[in-house]
Scaffold this active site. Sequence first.
Site, PDB file in Angstrom:
ATOM      1  N   ARG A 215     -40.635  -4.504  24.661  1.00 15.45           N
ATOM      2  CA  ARG A 215     -40.041  -5.838  24.167  1.00 15.45           C
ATOM      3  C   ARG A 215     -38.619  -5.928  24.735  1.00 15.45           C
ATOM      4  O   ARG A 215     -37.548  -4.942  24.381  1.00 15.45           O
ATOM      5  CB  ARG A 215     -40.342  -5.854  22.670  1.00 15.45           C
TER       6      ARG A 215
ATOM      7  N   THR B  75     -26.928  -7.354  16.624  1.00 16.40           N
ATOM      8  CA  THR B  75     -26.347  -7.165  17.409  1.00 16.40           C
ATOM      9  C   THR B  75     -24.886  -7.831  17.594  1.00 16.40           C
ATOM     10  O   THR B  75     -24.370  -8.442  16.869  1.00 16.40           O
ATOM     11  CB  THR B  75     -26.999  -8.452  18.510  1.00 16.40           C
TER      12      THR B  75
ATOM     13  N   SER C 245     -28.123  -0.865  14.746  1.00 17.64           N
ATOM     14  CA  SER C 245     -28.584  -1.877  15.461  1.00 17.64           C
ATOM     15  C   SER C 245     -28.082  -2.432  16.811  1.00 17.64           C
ATOM     16  O   SER C 245     -28.430  -2.927  17.585  1.00 17.64           O
ATOM     17  CB  SER C 245     -28.415  -3.097  14.682  1.00 17.64           C
TER      18      SER C 245
ATOM     19  N   THR D 151     -27.202  -4.564  22.098  1.00 22.47           N
ATOM     20  CA  THR D 151     -27.895  -4.307  20.925  1.00 22.47           C
ATOM     21  C   THR D 151     -28.980  -3.176  21.201  1.00 22.47           C
ATOM     22  O   THR D 151     -29.421  -2.936  22.293  1.00 22.47           O
ATOM     23  CB  THR D 151     -28.835  -5.597  20.569  1.00 22.47           C
TER      24      THR D 151
ATOM     25  N   THR E 213     -27.102 -13.844  17.864  1.00 26.41           N
ATOM     26  CA  THR E 213     -27.668 -12.697  17.139  1.00 26.41           C
ATOM     27  C   THR E 213     -28.952 -13.129  16.310  1.00 26.41           C
ATOM     28  O   THR E 213     -28.621 -14.472  16.073  1.00 26.41           O
ATOM     29  CB  THR E 213     -26.554 -11.851  16.439  1.00 26.41           C
ATOM     30  N   GLY E 214     -29.859 -12.629  15.983  1.00 30.65           N
ATOM     31  CA  GLY E 214     -30.840 -13.078  15.229  1.00 30.65           C
ATOM     32  C   GLY E 214     -32.206 -12.797  16.322  1.00 30.65           C
ATOM     33  O   GLY E 214     -32.144 -11.823  16.877  1.00 30.65           O
TER      34      GLY E 214
ATOM     35  N   GLY F  73     -35.146  -8.673  24.077  1.00 25.25           N
ATOM     36  CA  GLY F  73     -35.042  -9.984  23.048  1.00 25.25           C
ATOM     37  C   GLY F  73     -34.024 -10.523  24.069  1.00 25.25           C
ATOM     38  O   GLY F  73     -33.928 -10.798  25.421  1.00 25.25           O
ATOM     39  N   ASP F  74     -33.184 -11.509  23.458  1.00 24.17           N
ATOM     40  CA  ASP F  74     -32.224 -12.435  24.133  1.00 24.17           C
ATOM     41  C   ASP F  74     -31.198 -11.845  24.709  1.00 24.17           C
ATOM     42  O   ASP F  74     -30.350 -12.283  25.513  1.00 24.17           O
ATOM     43  CB  ASP F  74     -31.934 -13.476  23.127  1.00 24.17           C
TER      44      ASP F  74
HETATM   45  N1  ASP Z   1     -31.040 -10.724  19.092  1.00 23.25           N
HETATM   46  C1  ASP Z   1     -31.388  -9.621  18.911  1.00 23.25           C
HETATM   47  C2  ASP Z   1     -32.679  -9.255  19.396  1.00 23.25           C
HETATM   48  O1  ASP Z   1     -33.522  -9.979  19.176  1.00 23.25           O
HETATM   49  C3  ASP Z   1     -31.519  -8.872  17.547  1.00 23.25           C
HETATM   50  C4  ASP Z   1     -30.409  -9.206  16.461  1.00 23.25           C
HETATM   51  O2  ASP Z   1     -29.342  -9.807  17.064  1.00 23.25           O
HETATM   52  O3  ASP Z   1     -30.783  -9.043  15.480  1.00 23.25           O
HETATM   53  O4  ASP Z   1     -32.997  -8.227  20.221  1.00 23.25           O
END
Ligand code: ASP
Length: 271
Positions: free
Chosen positions: A226, A198, A78, A216, A249-250, A228-229
Amino acid sequence: MSRRGLIGASAVGAGLLASAARAGEGATTLSKPCVISTWDFGIAANQAAWAVLSKGGRALDAVEAGARIPEQDLKNHSVGRAGYPDRDGHVSLDACIMDEQGNCGSVAALEHIAHPISVARRVMEKTPHVMLVGAGALQFALEQGFPREELLTDESRAAWEAWKKDAKYAPRANSENLDYRQTSGQLGTPGGAGNHDTIGMLALDAAGNISGACTTSGMAWKLRGRVGDSPIIGAGLYVDNEVGGATSTGVGEEVIRNVGSFLVVELMRQG
Ligand code: ASP
């Protein structure tokens, strides 16, 4: 919904890690230096960061050194090299870094470079910009001397091939770690049940300065393009040397919607 309520709601889909640096009533006082990071693969990352901090090194150097550990860990699917690819088989990486002066750098949808956190630092230090994406980020990284590599490992390719049999596009947090969960040991074991997602890292150095890093491969099997954050300053990471720092993370979409890390730091500022 109040802003505090918003944090509670977003915590369903994301975890936010925060550290308060300000000493005084109502605030957590941290002993210096210190480092924190997300998930149990953060333990090895913290050790690398600590090697810098314990010698009086700068928090910025510590978080970069720490973030590079999971980026190069072939067991970690990841973050960085060996990260699970998007639905079309491309490993695309996101990262950002921020120092105590508010300087920041970021890369998003970067392919073929194993250490996006170091490219993000170069963006911060060598360009007048904050963020480079996609082909432009790769071009910059190559110009800076980073090697172009194949990041899709045999193991990650096999997982992608298995996913393609159904090819259900339903990205969710931790999907990239199902194998770990099924086969794994215990929480705290490298590759164990607590390993996912992440790495976000915050460090406070002996001089009292804070820096942060976040890196990440994003959601496994995501749509191509795509982001992410994690590479977005204010969402995946925010540092204010007067107040503290936060990283996340998430499910990134949830964190972007409420600019999660900035929001946490702002709430800490307000006490
Ligand atoms: N936050 C990360 C994303 O959305 C992924 C993760 O932390 O699981 O890309």
